[in-house]
Scaffold this motif. Structure first.
Motif, PDB file in Angstrom:
ATOM      1  N   THR A  58      50.843  37.714  42.620  1.00 14.06           N
ATOM      2  CA  THR A  58      48.680  37.602  42.999  1.00 14.06           C
ATOM      3  C   THR A  58      48.442  36.592  42.763  1.00 14.06           C
ATOM      4  OG1 THR A  58      49.184  35.702  40.705  1.00 14.06           O
ATOM      5  CG2 THR A  58      48.944  38.171  40.512  1.00 14.06           C
ATOM      6  N   PHE A  59      49.057  36.022  44.400  1.00 17.16           N
ATOM      7  CA  PHE A  59      48.047  34.736  44.929  1.00 17.16           C
ATOM      8  C   PHE A  59      49.353  34.582  46.739  1.00 17.16           C
ATOM      9  CE2 PHE A  59      51.735  32.727  42.473  1.00 17.16           C
ATOM     10  CZ  PHE A  59      51.903  31.475  43.095  1.00 17.16           C
ATOM     11  N   LYS A  60      48.839  33.951  47.410  1.00 15.28           N
ATOM     12  CA  LYS A  60      49.664  33.060  48.829  1.00 15.28           C
ATOM     13  C   LYS A  60      49.917  32.143  48.437  1.00 15.28           C
ATOM     14  CE  LYS A  60      46.555  36.850  50.340  1.00 15.28           C
ATOM     15  NZ  LYS A  60      45.998  37.144  51.775  1.00 15.28           N
ATOM     16  N   VAL A  72      46.328  27.454  48.293  1.00 13.07           N
ATOM     17  CA  VAL A  72      46.810  28.734  47.176  1.00 13.07           C
ATOM     18  C   VAL A  72      45.530  29.081  47.642  1.00 13.07           C
ATOM     19  CG1 VAL A  72      47.732  29.194  45.931  1.00 13.07           C
ATOM     20  CG2 VAL A  72      48.248  26.639  45.677  1.00 13.07           C
ATOM     21  N   LEU A  73      45.783  30.247  48.001  1.00 11.71           N
ATOM     22  CA  LEU A  73      44.444  31.507  48.000  1.00 11.71           C
ATOM     23  C   LEU A  73      44.668  32.426  46.880  1.00 11.71           C
ATOM     24  CD1 LEU A  73      44.660  32.369  51.510  1.00 11.71           C
ATOM     25  CD2 LEU A  73      43.639  30.183  50.279  1.00 11.71           C
ATOM     26  N   GLN A  80      44.461  31.491  38.322  1.00 16.52           N
ATOM     27  CA  GLN A  80      45.176  30.103  39.320  1.00 16.52           C
ATOM     28  C   GLN A  80      46.564  29.837  38.375  1.00 16.52           C
ATOM     29  OE1 GLN A  80      42.678  25.876  39.215  1.00 16.52           O
ATOM     30  NE2 GLN A  80      44.299  25.459  40.734  1.00 16.52           N
ATOM     31  N   PRO A  81      47.167  29.827  40.032  1.00 14.13           N
ATOM     32  CA  PRO A  81      48.470  29.348  38.849  1.00 14.13           C
ATOM     33  C   PRO A  81      49.204  28.249  38.614  1.00 14.13           C
ATOM     34  CG  PRO A  81      48.755  29.815  41.306  1.00 14.13           C
ATOM     35  CD  PRO A  81      47.170  30.189  40.739  1.00 14.13           C
ATOM     36  N   SER A  82      50.367  28.070  38.212  1.00 12.68           N
ATOM     37  CA  SER A  82      50.390  26.259  38.137  1.00 12.68           C
ATOM     38  C   SER A  82      51.275  26.166  38.974  1.00 12.68           C
ATOM     39  CB  SER A  82      51.603  26.574  36.834  1.00 12.68           C
ATOM     40  OG  SER A  82      52.942  27.053  37.285  1.00 12.68           O
ATOM     41  N   ALA A  83      51.076  24.261  38.853  1.00 16.20           N
ATOM     42  CA  ALA A  83      51.859  23.864  40.281  1.00 16.20           C
ATOM     43  C   ALA A  83      53.492  24.663  40.176  1.00 16.20           C
ATOM     44  CB  ALA A  83      51.541  22.389  40.016  1.00 16.20           C
TER      45      ALA A  83
END
Length: 94
Positions: A58-60, A72-73, A80-83
């Motif tokens: 779900t992200f790049k 983080v895109l 938003q993804p976690s660290a």
């Protein structure tokens, strides 16, 4: 307070875009991804020295090798993804 209001605005806009069918709140199942291999960027050798793009479902993660920064895109409509999730995909090398 400004960051919180911007966050609320972004969520509001995402919800409107999801309702309009422009974004998806659905998380891909299993090995599915919003970024299939045929749509991924592949840099030539010269560009690969400058930056990398690593894909998650779900992200790049775009990593700038010179400045040692990451961007983080996140796919529209996704959380938003976690660290920890970002580091699992592409840990920043110092």
């Amino acid at each position: 307070a400004l960051a919180a209001s911007r966050g609320a605005l972004a969520v509001s806009q995402d919800n409107a875009r999801i309702a309009a069918g422009e974004c998806s709140a659905t998380i891909p199942a299993g090995s599915d991804t919003y970024f299939p291999a045929q749509k991924q960027v592949h840099a030539d050798a010269m560009l690969a020295k400058l930056f990398t793009v690593t894909y998650a479902p779900t992200f790049k993660v775009l990593t700038d090798s010179l400045s040692k920064e990451q961007y983080v895109l996140t796919q529209c409509g996704q959380v938003q993804p976690s660290a920890a999730a970002v580091n699992a995909v592409e840990a920043l090398k110092t």
